[in-house]
Design a protein around this motif. Structure first.
Motif, short mmCIF file in Angstrom:
data_model
loop_
_atom_site.label_atom_id
_atom_site.label_comp_id
_atom_site.label_asym_id
_atom_site.label_seq_id
_atom_site.Cartn_x
_atom_site.Cartn_y
_atom_site.Cartn_z
N UNK A 366 0.83 -1.20 0.00
CA UNK A 366 0.00 0.00 0.00
C UNK A 366 0.86 1.25 0.00
N UNK A 367 1.87 1.28 0.85
CA UNK A 367 2.73 2.46 0.94
C UNK A 367 3.47 2.69 -0.37
N UNK A 368 3.96 1.61 -0.97
CA UNK A 368 4.67 1.77 -2.24
C UNK A 368 3.75 2.27 -3.34
N UNK A 369 2.51 1.79 -3.34
CA UNK A 369 1.55 2.25 -4.35
C UNK A 369 1.20 3.72 -4.16
N UNK A 370 0.90 4.10 -2.92
CA UNK A 370 0.54 5.49 -2.65
C UNK A 370 1.70 6.43 -2.97
N UNK A 371 2.91 5.97 -2.68
CA UNK A 371 4.09 6.78 -2.99
C UNK A 371 4.20 6.99 -4.50
N UNK A 372 4.02 5.90 -5.26
CA UNK A 372 4.11 6.00 -6.72
C UNK A 372 3.02 6.89 -7.29
N UNK A 373 1.86 6.92 -6.62
CA UNK A 373 0.75 7.74 -7.08
C UNK A 373 0.83 9.18 -6.59
N UNK A 374 1.85 9.49 -5.78
CA UNK A 374 1.99 10.84 -5.25
C UNK A 374 0.94 11.21 -4.24
N UNK A 375 0.51 10.23 -3.41
CA UNK A 375 -0.57 10.47 -2.45
C UNK A 375 -0.16 10.24 -1.00
N UNK A 376 1.09 9.81 -0.76
CA UNK A 376 1.54 9.51 0.59
C UNK A 376 2.06 10.79 1.25
N UNK A 377 1.49 11.13 2.41
CA UNK A 377 1.89 12.36 3.10
C UNK A 377 3.31 12.23 3.65
N UNK A 378 4.03 13.31 3.64
CA UNK A 378 5.36 13.34 4.25
C UNK A 378 5.25 13.94 5.65
N UNK A 523 5.05 12.83 -0.19
CA UNK A 523 6.42 12.39 -0.39
C UNK A 523 6.72 12.31 -1.90
N UNK A 524 7.95 12.58 -2.23
CA UNK A 524 8.39 12.49 -3.62
C UNK A 524 8.95 11.10 -3.86
N UNK A 525 8.41 10.41 -4.84
CA UNK A 525 8.76 9.01 -5.07
C UNK A 525 10.25 8.82 -5.33
N UNK A 526 10.85 9.70 -6.09
CA UNK A 526 12.26 9.52 -6.45
C UNK A 526 13.16 9.55 -5.23
N UNK A 527 12.77 10.34 -4.22
CA UNK A 527 13.60 10.48 -3.03
C UNK A 527 13.41 9.29 -2.10
N UNK A 528 12.18 8.77 -2.05
CA UNK A 528 11.86 7.77 -1.03
C UNK A 528 11.85 6.35 -1.55
N UNK A 529 11.96 6.15 -2.85
CA UNK A 529 11.74 4.82 -3.40
C UNK A 529 12.68 3.77 -2.79
N UNK A 530 13.94 4.13 -2.61
CA UNK A 530 14.92 3.14 -2.13
C UNK A 530 14.57 2.59 -0.77
N UNK A 531 14.13 3.47 0.13
CA UNK A 531 13.87 3.00 1.50
C UNK A 531 12.58 2.22 1.60
N UNK A 532 11.74 2.28 0.57
CA UNK A 532 10.47 1.57 0.62
C UNK A 532 10.47 0.32 -0.25
N UNK A 533 11.65 -0.09 -0.71
CA UNK A 533 11.73 -1.30 -1.50
C UNK A 533 11.28 -2.49 -0.65
N UNK A 534 10.63 -3.48 -1.27
CA UNK A 534 10.21 -4.64 -0.48
C UNK A 534 11.42 -5.37 0.09
N UNK A 535 11.19 -6.01 1.23
CA UNK A 535 12.28 -6.72 1.90
C UNK A 535 12.77 -7.87 1.04
N UNK A 536 14.07 -8.11 1.14
CA UNK A 536 14.65 -9.22 0.36
C UNK A 536 14.19 -10.55 0.91
#
Length: 536
Positions: A366-378, A523-536
């Motif tokens: 959910x968080x990754x989707x909202x981030x990609x859609x530009x809807x996740x609050x910072x 939140x801006x997706x480009x800045x936050x994408x790395x930290x929200x990657x799914x766990x290995x």
């Protein structure tokens, strides 16, 4: 430098005081101080060298003193999202006192950057990596990050928790664990990110050894299987239940069990019977929504293609009562959901329902989707109650925010009205076919008498509805009386708490109406994408 001994102060942080799960009044009835004991920390304690001294302080039940700090060579702390604020305070206290502090647990694993002030971080399941930390400490290291691969730990190597560190009389129940992980992929859930989709189980001997340890310490009564989904590995569970039944029989049934499971438990009559025969009496089930479109969108398809009412009735009739979770705020909500949710709760006769506002947890689909859609609050990460009743909607909602909030407060107001609540308790009490009578333990009668004197405190009209329900249960199903009393005791918290939350939501609605609420920046997706990657 090699350190062969160490004094470890384990500190369990405070949970948010204003929380659905903080049953202070119910605890007081039983002479306890908090609902659940800290299983994670006492499991980590068992991973430490035998010659290290360990002291546990639970800040939810006792005071942390200067003497505790003075005694310690090292502090270990951490926990879940609702404990974040206090965990960060503990880190500050340690740094101010020049005490090395080690942090771990699900919130630290999900948001390690927030805990960067700690000397050491143990991320993920501790069993495989504590030896690395211990080696580093013995070698004189003063900082480090130790990370386990997600969902890979062999739980058959998990040690017997240090139950001896607990003050057992402080808790309503004590937890043990059979499995980790869940086979489902609900979009809003972080369990599969932290513990994986392949449930891993302990051996039968391991779990029985934990029960033996509790029994030897003199503990009797409620034991909670803290599994995220006890039936995630049905094959293993079915092999375990006969051994558990034999153990219970041999010890004359000293324990009653509760757990969490998915709704498909109702599909397996043999499994239900096995749980009932081993003395399971309660199960928490995430229903989330009665709307099929919502369940499909959130990937909770196990709740579709079934009658919720028939499924819950089947579980009740097996002698196990259901507590449930519901969520308001999904994208798929096309209009008001309040009436449908209230009807579902009433139709299923589930008294205790944790109804929350949708919250995008740090590591979820959910968080990754909202981030990609530009809807996740910072913002707001540093201070967080973590309770979905008083915090939620940390994103731009599809429906107008006011409408979502209004639905939420409507559901809470209606289901925790005493007439509605005790009506559900009454109907549940009639269905609950308990083959085994509740085994009275010390304090049960005292708790009941206290309840009789305090039930009126939960709000106008409560006492009348309570006595009506008790009379009905006495006439139609006396074996269910201990369990309707349990749910009645919870109303001492849930009644006033629900009204408090409704008042808070009403203030939020007023802020929206009067233009005082403004959406935070996203939140801006480009800045936050790395930290929200799914766990290995």
């Amino acid at each position: 430098m090699t350190t062969d001994s160490c004094k470890v102060l384990m500190i369990f942080p405070l949970f948010n005081a204003s929380s659905f799960w903080n049953y202070k009044e119910a605890c007081d009835l039983a002479g306890a101080r908090y609902p659940a004991a800290p299983l994670g920390l006492i499991t980590v304690a068992a991973l430490l060298p035998k010659n290290w001294e360990v002291r546990l302080v639970n800040r939810n039940t006792e005071l942390l003193t200067d003497d505790d700090f003075a005694w310690a060579d090292m502090v270990m702390t951490g926990g879940m999202l609702p404990q974040r604020n206090d965990a960060l305070r503990i880190i500050e206290m340690c740094r101010a006192s020049n005490k090395p502090v080690v942090v771990g647990g699900p919130d630290v694993t999900s948001s390690p950057d927030l805990y960067s002030a700690a000397n050491f971080q143990v991320l993920g399941e501790a069993e495989e990596i504590m030896i690395d930390f211990i080696t580093a400490w013995r070698n004189g290291d003063t900082q480090g990050v130790f990370k386990a691969p997600m969902g890979k730990t062999d739980v058959t190597k998990s040690p017997l928790p240090r139950f001896d560190l607990l003050k057992l009389d402080q808790y309503l129940h004590v937890g043990i664990q059979f499995s980790r992980g869940c086979p489902f992929s609900c979009e809003f859930c972080d369990i599969i990110e932290l513990y994986g989709r392949v449930p891993r189980t302990k051996t039968n001997a391991q779990v029985l050894a934990e029960l033996d340890a509790l029994y030897a310490l003199g503990y009797r009564g409620h034991v909670d299987f803290v599994d995220d989904n006890l039936i995630g590995n049905k094959k293993a569970l079915k092999k375990f239940l006969p051994d558990l039944k034999l153990w219970q029989n041999k010890k004359k049934f000293p324990f009653e069990f509760s757990t969490e499971a998915s709704i498909n438990l109702a599909d397996d009559t043999d499994l239900l019977r096995g749980l009932a025969e081993t003395n399971f009496f309660a199960v928490f089930i995430g229903i989330e929504s009665p709307d099929t479109d919502t369940l499909v969108m959130t990937q909770k398809k196990q709740n579709t293609r079934r009658s919720l009412q028939e499924s819950i009735t089947k579980i009740h009739e097996a002698g196990i009562f259901v507590n449930a979770g519901f969520i308001v705020g999904f994208d798929s909500e096309k209009g008001s959901v309040a009436a449908g949710m209230v009807d579902c709760i009433e139709d299923t006769a589930i008294p205790v329902c944790m109804v929350g506002l949708l919250y995008a947890l740090p590591t979820t689909q959910l968080t990754r989707r909202l981030l990609a859609e530009g809807r996740l609050f910072s913002g707001g990460e540093q201070t967080q109650s973590g309770d979905q009743c008083t915090a939620g909607l940390n994103f731009e909602t599809n429906r107008p925010r006011r409408d979502v909030l209004n639905d939420y407060r409507t559901v809470l107001a209606e289901i925790y009205n005493p007439v509605a609540y005790f009506g559900r308790v009454r109907r549940m009490g009639r269905m609950l076919k308990r083959e085994r009578a509740h085994k009275m333990i010390r304090g049960d009668l005292r708790s009941f008498i206290r309840l009789l004197f305090r039930i009126h405190r939960a709000g106008p009209g409560t006492a009348k509805q309570f006595w009506r329900m008790m009379l009905d249960c006495g006439l139609h199903n006396p074996k269910a009386i201990p369990y309707v009393v349990m749910t009645s005791a919870l109303y001492l918290h849930l009644g006033p708490f629900s009204r408090q939350v409704v008042r808070e939501i009403d203030r939020e609605i007023k802020d929206v109406d009067e233009g005082r609420w403004h959406a935070p920046a996203v939140k801006v997706a480009a800045v936050q994408a790395a930290e929200l990657e799914p766990a290995a």
